[in-house]
Scaffold this active site. Structure first.
Site, short mmCIF file in Angstrom:
data_model
loop_
_atom_site.label_atom_id
_atom_site.label_comp_id
_atom_site.label_asym_id
_atom_site.label_seq_id
_atom_site.Cartn_x
_atom_site.Cartn_y
_atom_site.Cartn_z
N ASP A 98 0.05 -5.26 10.00
CA ASP A 98 -0.23 -4.65 8.70
C ASP A 98 -0.04 -5.72 7.64
OD1 ASP A 98 -0.93 -2.67 6.90
OD2 ASP A 98 0.79 -1.38 7.31
N ASP A 99 -0.56 -5.44 6.45
CA ASP A 99 -0.41 -6.39 5.36
C ASP A 99 1.00 -6.40 4.80
OD1 ASP A 99 -0.65 -3.83 4.23
OD2 ASP A 99 -2.07 -4.44 2.69
N ASP A 102 6.49 -1.54 3.07
CA ASP A 102 7.11 -1.22 1.78
C ASP A 102 8.37 -0.40 2.04
OD1 ASP A 102 7.77 -0.16 -0.76
OD2 ASP A 102 5.70 -0.22 -1.41
#
Length: 165
Positions: A98-99, A102
């Site tokens: 994933d980028d 969070d």
């Protein structure tokens, strides 16, 4: 939830370098990956870079929506799960990309599907970091990362202007 005050804009060049750095870190682990799972949509770009660098050919996606308007994180919604052939042995030998992590909610959902997979993100925030095995750059929880696919070229006010009193 409104956007945080701190901004971390990422250019295409920087993102490409950071994704390749993530590929190097993963390669250093000297594992054979039987497949990759890209968490969409943000994980598609780093997955393309990393699968090229590591020679991974079997690429799957898992589609989870959490930011429906880019500003407010809402209930997590699984739009597409992971195929059974990738879920074999609880995802052992699977690289999940994933980028960003969070809050870690997305990673937690995917980890429940394939608990033995290796999770890698380009960027990590403190709340989600414990759920990720490999990442490149940590940013503070109160920082919003502006990815290159979300931006156009525009004037940016100097930081000092936003702190002036």
């Amino acid at each position: 939830m409104s956007l945080p005050d701190k901004a971390f804009p990422v250019s295409w060049d920087q993102f490409h370098r950071d994704a390749r750095a993530l590929a190097w870190r993963i390669a250093d682990q000297k594992k054979e990956w039987r497949s990759m799972v890209a968490i969409t949509r943000g994980g598609l770009v780093p997955a393309a870079i990393i699968c090229r660098e590591l020679g991974i050919r079997l690429i799957e996606t898992v589609c989870i929506a959490s930011y429906h308007d880019y500003r407010h994180q809402s209930e997590m919604e699984i739009l597409k799960g992971i195929s059974d052939n990738v879920r074999v042995n609880d995802g052992e030998g699977v690289l999940v990309v994933d980028d960003l992590t969070d809050t870690g909610k997305t990673a937690q959902i995917v980890r429940s599907m394939i608990p033995k997979a290796h999770f890698a993100t380009v960027y990590a925030k403190p709340k989600g970091r414990a759920l990720i095995d490999t990442f490149v750059t940590e940013v503070s929880q109160d920082t919003w990362i502006y990815f290159p696919w979300d931006m156009g070229y525009a004037f940016q006010k100097p930081i000092a202007d936003s702190h002036a009193g």
